[in-house]
Design a protein around this motif. Sequence first.
Motif, PDB file in Angstrom:
ATOM      1  N   THR A   1      -2.892   5.099   3.520  1.00 48.24           N
ATOM      2  CA  THR A   1      -3.295   4.371   2.700  1.00 48.24           C
ATOM      3  C   THR A   1      -2.963   4.753   1.181  1.00 48.24           C
ATOM      4  O   THR A   1      -2.595   3.915   0.549  1.00 48.24           O
ATOM      5  N   GLU A   2      -2.830   6.034   1.174  1.00 51.69           N
ATOM      6  CA  GLU A   2      -2.547   6.600  -0.018  1.00 51.69           C
ATOM      7  C   GLU A   2      -0.656   6.139  -0.304  1.00 51.69           C
ATOM      8  O   GLU A   2      -0.408   5.986  -1.297  1.00 51.69           O
TER       9      GLU A   2
ATOM     10  N   ARG B   1      -2.193  -8.796   1.591  1.00 51.93           N
ATOM     11  CA  ARG B   1      -3.503  -9.504   1.944  1.00 51.93           C
ATOM     12  C   ARG B   1      -4.507  -9.032   3.110  1.00 51.93           C
ATOM     13  O   ARG B   1      -5.526  -9.349   3.371  1.00 51.93           O
ATOM     14  N   SER B   2      -3.906  -8.167   3.931  1.00 55.85           N
ATOM     15  CA  SER B   2      -4.570  -7.634   5.284  1.00 55.85           C
ATOM     16  C   SER B   2      -3.844  -6.377   5.670  1.00 55.85           C
ATOM     17  O   SER B   2      -2.551  -5.962   5.209  1.00 55.85           O
TER      18      SER B   2
ATOM     19  N   THR C   1      -8.580  -8.840   7.156  1.00 59.23           N
ATOM     20  CA  THR C   1      -7.938  -9.202   5.849  1.00 59.23           C
ATOM     21  C   THR C   1      -8.982  -8.758   4.870  1.00 59.23           C
ATOM     22  O   THR C   1     -10.202  -8.691   4.865  1.00 59.23           O
ATOM     23  N   LEU C   2      -8.476  -8.305   3.709  1.00 56.25           N
ATOM     24  CA  LEU C   2      -9.149  -7.729   2.562  1.00 56.25           C
ATOM     25  C   LEU C   2      -9.492  -8.828   1.653  1.00 56.25           C
ATOM     26  O   LEU C   2      -9.142 -10.297   1.863  1.00 56.25           O
TER      27      LEU C   2
ATOM     28  N   THR D   1      -8.301   2.143   1.661  1.00 59.68           N
ATOM     29  CA  THR D   1      -8.859   3.019   2.516  1.00 59.68           C
ATOM     30  C   THR D   1     -10.145   2.469   3.063  1.00 59.68           C
ATOM     31  O   THR D   1     -10.605   2.639   4.228  1.00 59.68           O
ATOM     32  N   ALA D   2     -11.158   1.896   2.462  1.00 56.94           N
ATOM     33  CA  ALA D   2     -12.256   1.394   2.981  1.00 56.94           C
ATOM     34  C   ALA D   2     -12.167   0.540   4.070  1.00 56.94           C
ATOM     35  O   ALA D   2     -12.844   0.501   4.913  1.00 56.94           O
ATOM     36  N   LEU D   3     -11.203  -0.596   4.025  1.00 55.09           N
ATOM     37  CA  LEU D   3     -10.864  -1.521   5.093  1.00 55.09           C
ATOM     38  C   LEU D   3     -10.225  -0.701   6.193  1.00 55.09           C
ATOM     39  O   LEU D   3     -10.736  -0.874   7.548  1.00 55.09           O
ATOM     40  N   ALA D   4      -9.531   0.176   5.992  1.00 54.13           N
ATOM     41  CA  ALA D   4      -8.835   1.122   7.108  1.00 54.13           C
ATOM     42  C   ALA D   4      -9.844   1.602   7.840  1.00 54.13           C
ATOM     43  O   ALA D   4      -9.862   1.912   9.191  1.00 54.13           O
ATOM     44  N   TYR D   5     -10.726   2.483   7.043  1.00 49.81           N
ATOM     45  CA  TYR D   5     -11.995   3.167   8.046  1.00 49.81           C
ATOM     46  C   TYR D   5     -12.800   1.964   8.742  1.00 49.81           C
ATOM     47  O   TYR D   5     -13.369   2.662   9.713  1.00 49.81           O
TER      48      TYR D   5
END
Length: 325
Positions: free
Chosen positions: A207-208, A222-223, A241-242, A253-257
């Motif tokens: 994500t970084e 968007r996702s 989707t974000l 990062t929050a969504l990937a986790y």
Amino acid sequence: MILCVRFRLEPAPFESGGAEAVLPRLVELLGEFTPVVEATPPDTLLADVRGALRYFGWTPTELASVVRVRALALYGVDCVVGAGPNPMLARMAAREARPGATLVVDDPAAFLRDRPVTVLDGVGRTTARTLCAYGLDSIGRVADAPLAVLQRLVGAKAGRELGERARGIDRTPVVPNALSSSMAAERSFVRDELDPSAHRRALLSLTEELGLRMRTEGQVCRSLAVTVRYADRSTTVRTRTLPEPTAHAAALTALAYAIHESFGLQRARVRGIALRAEGLAPAEGAAHQLTFDPADEKARRIEAVADRARAKFGPRAVLPGSLAA
């Protein structure tokens, strides 16, 4: 004639950049033969080589062989090549081509007829389920179906496009330097990894990386799609989707986790994790919901300062603490 070249890029080492980093050099390699080259990250190029074939007097197979030899000699990268009269047929041929070989589609009708409708561009699971329910389970049957039937099943515009593609017609041009609709990166582990904290560390690194690339290019996504590759080479992919289009690393990062937790990996032996940012769009056209949370605004200001430091001193000049160890 269109070439679809799928390079067999090896996953990047855990702490190195993604395999996509070599793609611009491969674009330049094809650019020696034709200026009409479109990149489809992470590993595919489309090239309109009609002019090159006339100029050099080569067949598509001969040109593909030269590209393969140069890619191996210069970058150590092998590829599979599909060739066809349009991008859709070239992509389908590349998916079926054997390593080290070129598959050329000379007769679109014969190539498509007996293949399942699910391999046709633009046919997802919902559309395929609808078509199969009416016995249109092969591309040949879809091609033979009246246009009115297809339009009644999937809609006017979609039915017209479906009928054309089933007959081997694709009006999509190869667009050089086109803005990609997605970008991806991958991390592979030195050995099969069971530790969830190592998985999260890989996701944070991804994500970084993607966040920095999007902010540098003035884009938002968007996702996110997370792909987990297991020890037996099987994979699982999930997309979410974000809440709003963004390139903010904390939101990514929050969504990937969250996606990672939904896998329920437990003691799964993970060989690699990939992250794809989808639905890219220009950042200036994206709306950001203002909040009264000072921590969020502070994080965004810190991120902007860190980006300036990375631009001056390199991408590893500023890292989250867990990645600096």
